[in-house]
Design a protein around this motif. Structure first.
Motif, PDB file in Angstrom:
ATOM      1  N   VAL A 112     -33.857 -34.168  12.975  1.00 38.69           N
ATOM      2  CA  VAL A 112     -33.062 -33.774  11.809  1.00 38.69           C
ATOM      3  C   VAL A 112     -33.616 -32.512  11.150  1.00 38.69           C
ATOM      4  O   VAL A 112     -32.868 -31.625  10.758  1.00 38.69           O
ATOM      5  CB  VAL A 112     -33.002 -34.932  10.776  1.00 38.69           C
ATOM      6  CG1 VAL A 112     -32.203 -34.532   9.555  1.00 38.69           C
ATOM      7  CG2 VAL A 112     -32.380 -36.164  11.427  1.00 38.69           C
ATOM      8  N   PHE A 113     -34.942 -32.437  11.057  1.00 35.75           N
ATOM      9  CA  PHE A 113     -35.558 -31.281  10.407  1.00 35.75           C
ATOM     10  C   PHE A 113     -35.117 -29.982  11.097  1.00 35.75           C
ATOM     11  O   PHE A 113     -34.666 -29.038  10.447  1.00 35.75           O
ATOM     12  CB  PHE A 113     -37.085 -31.412  10.436  1.00 35.75           C
ATOM     13  CG  PHE A 113     -37.797 -30.323   9.688  1.00 35.75           C
ATOM     14  CD1 PHE A 113     -38.094 -30.474   8.336  1.00 35.75           C
ATOM     15  CD2 PHE A 113     -38.169 -29.138  10.318  1.00 35.75           C
ATOM     16  CE1 PHE A 113     -38.743 -29.464   7.624  1.00 35.75           C
ATOM     17  CE2 PHE A 113     -38.815 -28.124   9.620  1.00 35.75           C
ATOM     18  CZ  PHE A 113     -39.103 -28.295   8.272  1.00 35.75           C
ATOM     19  N   ILE A 133     -29.378 -31.070   2.302  1.00 38.28           N
ATOM     20  CA  ILE A 133     -30.221 -31.895   1.421  1.00 38.28           C
ATOM     21  C   ILE A 133     -29.885 -33.388   1.607  1.00 38.28           C
ATOM     22  O   ILE A 133     -30.777 -34.232   1.740  1.00 38.28           O
ATOM     23  CB  ILE A 133     -30.039 -31.477  -0.064  1.00 38.28           C
ATOM     24  CG1 ILE A 133     -30.426 -29.997  -0.261  1.00 38.28           C
ATOM     25  CG2 ILE A 133     -30.853 -32.393  -0.991  1.00 38.28           C
ATOM     26  CD1 ILE A 133     -31.872 -29.646  -0.097  1.00 38.28           C
ATOM     27  N   ASP A 134     -28.585 -33.701   1.647  1.00 40.90           N
ATOM     28  CA  ASP A 134     -28.179 -35.103   1.813  1.00 40.90           C
ATOM     29  C   ASP A 134     -28.678 -35.678   3.141  1.00 40.90           C
ATOM     30  O   ASP A 134     -29.062 -36.847   3.209  1.00 40.90           O
ATOM     31  CB  ASP A 134     -26.649 -35.245   1.727  1.00 40.90           C
ATOM     32  CG  ASP A 134     -26.135 -34.999   0.305  1.00 40.90           C
ATOM     33  OD1 ASP A 134     -26.938 -35.146  -0.641  1.00 40.90           O
ATOM     34  OD2 ASP A 134     -24.950 -34.660   0.142  1.00 40.90           O
ATOM     35  N   SER A 135     -28.682 -34.849   4.198  1.00 36.91           N
ATOM     36  CA  SER A 135     -29.167 -35.339   5.493  1.00 36.91           C
ATOM     37  C   SER A 135     -30.657 -35.674   5.429  1.00 36.91           C
ATOM     38  O   SER A 135     -31.106 -36.671   5.997  1.00 36.91           O
ATOM     39  CB  SER A 135     -28.938 -34.292   6.585  1.00 36.91           C
ATOM     40  OG  SER A 135     -27.579 -34.028   6.726  1.00 36.91           O
ATOM     41  N   LEU A 136     -31.411 -34.818   4.736  1.00 38.92           N
ATOM     42  CA  LEU A 136     -32.850 -35.108   4.598  1.00 38.92           C
ATOM     43  C   LEU A 136     -33.053 -36.442   3.876  1.00 38.92           C
ATOM     44  O   LEU A 136     -33.947 -37.226   4.223  1.00 38.92           O
ATOM     45  CB  LEU A 136     -33.569 -33.986   3.834  1.00 38.92           C
ATOM     46  CG  LEU A 136     -33.613 -32.595   4.487  1.00 38.92           C
ATOM     47  CD1 LEU A 136     -34.384 -31.614   3.596  1.00 38.92           C
ATOM     48  CD2 LEU A 136     -34.244 -32.635   5.881  1.00 38.92           C
ATOM     49  N   VAL A 137     -32.192 -36.703   2.878  1.00 39.95           N
ATOM     50  CA  VAL A 137     -32.303 -37.955   2.120  1.00 39.95           C
ATOM     51  C   VAL A 137     -31.916 -39.139   3.015  1.00 39.95           C
ATOM     52  O   VAL A 137     -32.660 -40.123   3.127  1.00 39.95           O
ATOM     53  CB  VAL A 137     -31.409 -37.917   0.854  1.00 39.95           C
ATOM     54  CG1 VAL A 137     -31.397 -39.278   0.146  1.00 39.95           C
ATOM     55  CG2 VAL A 137     -31.887 -36.809  -0.094  1.00 39.95           C
ATOM     56  N   THR A 138     -30.750 -39.027   3.655  1.00 37.52           N
ATOM     57  CA  THR A 138     -30.251 -40.116   4.509  1.00 37.52           C
ATOM     58  C   THR A 138     -31.273 -40.506   5.575  1.00 37.52           C
ATOM     59  O   THR A 138     -31.438 -41.681   5.884  1.00 37.52           O
ATOM     60  CB  THR A 138     -28.942 -39.675   5.212  1.00 37.52           C
ATOM     61  OG1 THR A 138     -28.077 -39.137   4.230  1.00 37.52           O
ATOM     62  CG2 THR A 138     -28.266 -40.843   5.904  1.00 37.52           C
ATOM     63  N   HIS A 139     -31.929 -39.501   6.135  1.00 33.69           N
ATOM     64  CA  HIS A 139     -32.892 -39.786   7.201  1.00 33.69           C
ATOM     65  C   HIS A 139     -34.304 -40.049   6.673  1.00 33.69           C
ATOM     66  O   HIS A 139     -35.269 -39.998   7.434  1.00 33.69           O
ATOM     67  CB  HIS A 139     -32.897 -38.657   8.236  1.00 33.69           C
ATOM     68  CG  HIS A 139     -31.618 -38.604   9.013  1.00 33.69           C
ATOM     69  ND1 HIS A 139     -30.499 -37.939   8.555  1.00 33.69           N
ATOM     70  CD2 HIS A 139     -31.254 -39.185  10.196  1.00 33.69           C
ATOM     71  CE1 HIS A 139     -29.516 -38.075   9.435  1.00 33.69           C
ATOM     72  NE2 HIS A 139     -29.938 -38.840  10.422  1.00 33.69           N
TER      73      HIS A 139
END
Lengths: 202, 202
Positions: free
Chosen positions: A81-82, A138-144
């Motif tokens: 993801v990163f 940002i939301d993807s970093l949170v979700t993962h």
């Protein structure tokens, strides 16, 4: 037999010629005459494709938006993801000839949109598109579960968007000073600063 | 007795009229005729003050640079360092009418400088000025032992500069979305993220 011309394709051809004219000479050079010459068409034929300069400009800017969207949807995001999120952000930075051209033309357009309210709508569309992409990152970093739990998400979304646009502008203004390598490192380190320490790759 | 006119003052008067014309109508409206009208002077008299449009434009941009420098030198920085550095950065953000005008005119100018190499020099001057201010901010945090020891200083200087310019542009594009309050909070939190935790004010 009448000549069959694909009207939509021809409009795109004209718009691409217009983008080249704008990149070379700014919006003030984007006259019907100059664009017709660049497109290899007669001045008279131009009105078949665009009824006004405003319509042509709006079409050009839409073309840029479409190109970016196409680049985004064709990205193969298969993790980690990163790295994926870094890849998403890099689509908005002038890392190749196409993206540099888009950015330079867009700068002329933003300056113009500040003055002509009729151009604001399309400027707002671009703004919203980029805002959405930053929210997605940002939301993807949170979700993962990569994001630090104490992050103020609303603030981080605005901050990363401002950072991306600031870097893009500085690079086209001073490519030797803010190199592409530096941009990539800054985006990387910025994303790292948002993530939980243990999850950062070496 | 001949009329005595302060030549420098008059040049400044003309340049200020030019800035208003540019803000209202963009650089393409900055013709000798329009500027003379805004300044209340005859078209013929304009050549006494500026021999070319390029000279006038360069003078206008210098005027903006001078204004910012004046604002910076008249700041009363008396600590704490954290608040002082925030105050320095806020000078480059469109937080009042003057700074908004400067930013809007500058945007038109940057778009133009991308196309006309003769305008690059003054654009570079502004870039260098802002780079210097960002270096001053980061270096001050280090000198006063506020900065986290692990910071990559070169990277932080580029990052904070890109952030400031990105915020400025987004605010003039969409003042309702990125409000002045949000900008101030983002700058505050960004600076905090660079500082040792124990030294951050509540």
């Amino acid at each position: 037999m009448p000549k069959i011309v694909d009207h939509d394709k021809q409009r795109e051809w004209v718009a691409e010629a217009a983008l080249r004219v704008i990149q070379k000479g700014g919006l003030e050079k984007a006259t019907v005459r100059n664009i017709a010459e660049e497109a290899g068409l007669s001045v008279g034929s131009m009105r078949h494709y665009f009824s006004s300069q405003a319509e042509l400009l709006a079409f050009c800017m839409n073309l840029i938006i479409e190109r970016i969207e196409k680049r985004l949807t064709s990205l193969s995001l298969k993790g980690p993801v990163f790295s994926d999120m870094k890849l998403v952000l890099m689509q908005f930075l002038p890392m190749d000839e196409d993206r540099t051209m888009e950015m330079e033309v867009w700068m002329s357009f933003v300056a113009k949109a500040l003055i002509y309210p009729e151009l604001r709508k399309i400027n707002d569309e671009m703004y919203d598109g980029l805002t959405k992409a930053c929210h997605f990152v940002i939301d993807s970093l949170v979700t993962h579960k990569l994001a630090k739990p104490e992050l103020d998400l609303e603030y981080e979304k605005e901050r990363i968007y401002a950072l991306v646009d600031g870097l893009a502008i500085h690079h086209i203004m001073r490519p030797q000073q803010l190199t592409q390598d530096k941009i990539e490192k800054i985006i990387d380190q910025h994303l790292q600063s948002l993530c939980i320490d243990e999850l950062i790759m070496p």
